[in-house]
Write a protein that holds these residues in place. Structure first.
Motif, PDB file in Angstrom:
ATOM      1  N   THR A 162       3.054 -49.536 -78.128  1.00 23.70           N
ATOM      2  CA  THR A 162       4.409 -49.700 -78.656  1.00 23.70           C
ATOM      3  C   THR A 162       4.019 -50.175 -80.012  1.00 23.70           C
ATOM      4  O   THR A 162       4.952 -50.007 -81.232  1.00 23.70           O
ATOM      5  N   LEU A 163       3.227 -51.620 -79.936  1.00 24.21           N
ATOM      6  CA  LEU A 163       3.106 -52.473 -80.827  1.00 24.21           C
ATOM      7  C   LEU A 163       1.556 -51.989 -81.450  1.00 24.21           C
ATOM      8  O   LEU A 163       1.970 -51.759 -83.168  1.00 24.21           O
ATOM      9  N   TRP A 167       2.016 -50.504 -86.233  1.00 24.21           N
ATOM     10  CA  TRP A 167       0.504 -51.356 -86.918  1.00 24.21           C
ATOM     11  C   TRP A 167      -0.372 -49.824 -87.284  1.00 24.21           C
ATOM     12  O   TRP A 167       0.050 -49.701 -88.100  1.00 24.21           O
ATOM     13  N   VAL A 168      -0.698 -48.413 -86.200  1.00 27.74           N
ATOM     14  CA  VAL A 168      -1.479 -47.265 -87.055  1.00 27.74           C
ATOM     15  C   VAL A 168       0.173 -46.890 -87.938  1.00 27.74           C
ATOM     16  O   VAL A 168      -0.141 -46.708 -88.827  1.00 27.74           O
ATOM     17  N   MET A 169       1.165 -47.145 -87.609  1.00 29.50           N
ATOM     18  CA  MET A 169       2.029 -46.481 -88.360  1.00 29.50           C
ATOM     19  C   MET A 169       2.063 -47.035 -89.538  1.00 29.50           C
ATOM     20  O   MET A 169       3.039 -46.462 -91.051  1.00 29.50           O
ATOM     21  N   PRO A 200      -2.297 -38.925 -81.361  1.00 30.70           N
ATOM     22  CA  PRO A 200      -1.939 -38.464 -81.192  1.00 30.70           C
ATOM     23  C   PRO A 200      -1.579 -37.117 -82.509  1.00 30.70           C
ATOM     24  O   PRO A 200      -1.786 -37.993 -83.317  1.00 30.70           O
ATOM     25  N   GLU A 201      -0.810 -36.319 -82.277  1.00 26.27           N
ATOM     26  CA  GLU A 201      -1.206 -35.438 -83.917  1.00 26.27           C
ATOM     27  C   GLU A 201       0.044 -35.611 -84.222  1.00 26.27           C
ATOM     28  O   GLU A 201       0.564 -35.441 -85.130  1.00 26.27           O
ATOM     29  N   ASP A 202       1.528 -36.775 -83.593  1.00 25.40           N
ATOM     30  CA  ASP A 202       2.752 -36.905 -84.937  1.00 25.40           C
ATOM     31  C   ASP A 202       1.921 -37.451 -85.471  1.00 25.40           C
ATOM     32  O   ASP A 202       2.467 -38.405 -86.216  1.00 25.40           O
ATOM     33  N   GLN A 203       0.802 -38.198 -85.614  1.00 29.24           N
ATOM     34  CA  GLN A 203      -0.323 -39.624 -86.420  1.00 29.24           C
ATOM     35  C   GLN A 203      -1.235 -38.727 -87.924  1.00 29.24           C
ATOM     36  O   GLN A 203      -1.462 -39.302 -88.345  1.00 29.24           O
ATOM     37  N   ARG A 204      -1.049 -37.353 -87.640  1.00 31.39           N
ATOM     38  CA  ARG A 204      -1.918 -36.848 -88.306  1.00 31.39           C
ATOM     39  C   ARG A 204      -1.115 -37.462 -90.005  1.00 31.39           C
ATOM     40  O   ARG A 204      -2.607 -37.895 -90.332  1.00 31.39           O
ATOM     41  N   THR A 205      -0.044 -37.432 -90.166  1.00 29.40           N
ATOM     42  CA  THR A 205      -0.022 -37.824 -91.698  1.00 29.40           C
ATOM     43  C   THR A 205      -0.318 -39.002 -92.253  1.00 29.40           C
ATOM     44  O   THR A 205      -1.574 -39.057 -93.214  1.00 29.40           O
ATOM     45  N   ASN A 210      -4.463 -42.866 -94.887  1.00 34.17           N
ATOM     46  CA  ASN A 210      -5.574 -43.715 -94.677  1.00 34.17           C
ATOM     47  C   ASN A 210      -6.364 -43.962 -95.172  1.00 34.17           C
ATOM     48  O   ASN A 210      -7.128 -44.455 -95.438  1.00 34.17           O
ATOM     49  N   LEU A 211      -6.499 -42.719 -94.155  1.00 33.31           N
ATOM     50  CA  LEU A 211      -8.501 -42.314 -94.618  1.00 33.31           C
ATOM     51  C   LEU A 211      -9.248 -42.588 -96.181  1.00 33.31           C
ATOM     52  O   LEU A 211      -9.753 -42.743 -96.909  1.00 33.31           O
TER      53      LEU A 211
END
Length: 283
Positions: A162-163, A167-169, A200-205, A210-211
């Motif tokens: 969760t944490l 951070w990724v988002m 996961p795929e839902d973090q694609r955007t 970020n890249l």
């Protein structure tokens, strides 16, 4: 009597010669060590540009001694894939891992890996048909999550999805400078880049943004983990995706990651390169 006296003088002469020789050797050794130390200290004080975090180490990369446990040896076991299946960094090694990650040594170790990867790429005769690809992992390979892990014990705390996903988002992960430099040089050689991540795929955007924000502006493919791989290990997932790449006609000339699961399995490519990461283990 004269003969005896003359003979008695010989050992004294030999001893004096031996003493003089020993003194000269000791002097040469001292000068050599002093010169070596000066060179070593000079290189350690070099300025490393493009810091990937605002934190600073509290002491050297060795940290404090830990009774009954050599954290340096533990890290060596991790990096050589001899220590496997571990869940968290040993509590006793928290400071050591923190000092390593925030100090110069982590950056120097990463630079060695990136330099060897570049030498490998430069040694190849590429077809320049758009089918030669380099596979990069993302977390702790092209993007660094050190700002997150510095706030969560450098791997001593159990992984909290969760944490970490929060951070990724935020999309604020900085680039690992050595990998970004390698990325740019690979592109100049005519190599295409494929990012293959366990995100996961839902973090694609957020991952793509970020890249791009930190300097990875173009790529051939960005592969994220679909729900169909749920319950599968990272090694199985990444092997399967690399196999798909090769079936599509791509040639994997290099493969870089921070986990052995990025580099083992099938269809691993022409050569693999392991970046240091003593903070977590993924099977």
């Amino acid at each position: 009597m004269g003969y005896i006296q003359e003979a008695a003088k010989q050992p004294v002469h030999s001893f004096n010669a031996f003493t003089k020789t020993t003194h000269n050797m000791a002097l040469l050794l001292f000068l050599f060590l002093a010169t070596t130390l000066t060179i070593s200290q000079g290189s350690d004080q070099e300025t490393i540009p493009h810091k990937i975090h605002l934190l600073r180490p509290q002491s050297g990369t060795g940290g404090d001694s830990v009774p009954g446990l050599s954290c340096l040896s533990w890290r060596l076991g991790v990096e050589t894939n001899n220590v496997v299946g571990w869940i968290t960094v040993p509590e006793e090694c928290k400071d050591y891992v923190g000092h390593y990650m925030l100090g110069h040594q982590y950056r120097k170790d990463s630079r060695v890996v990136a330099n060897q990867a570049l030498l490998h790429a430069q040694s190849l005769s590429l077809a320049r048909d758009g089918k030669d690809v380099w596979v990069f992992d993302i977390d702790e390979t092209t993007l660094s999550n050190l700002p997150y892990y510095a706030q969560h014990g450098f791997g001593v705390e159990p992984y909290n999805p969760t944490l970490f996903n929060k951070w990724v988002m935020e999309g604020k992960a900085p680039a690992l400078p050595e990998s970004l430099e390698l990325y740019k040089k690979l592109l100049s050689l005519g190599t295409k880049v494929v990012f293959l991540t366990g995100r996961p795929e839902d973090q694609r955007t957020v991952t793509a943004n970020n890249l791009r924000k930190v300097g990875y502006h173009t790529w051939e493919k960005l592969i994220l983990k679909r729900s169909s791989y749920s319950g599968k290990t990272a090694m199985i997932y990444k092997s399967s995706e690399r196999k798909k790449l090769e079936k599509s006609g791509y040639r994997i000339i290099g493969n870089m990651g921070d986990q052995w699961s990025d580099l083992l399995g099938t269809n691993v490519g022409n050569r693999t390169f392991k970046l240091p990461d003593p903070m977590y283990y993924i099977s």
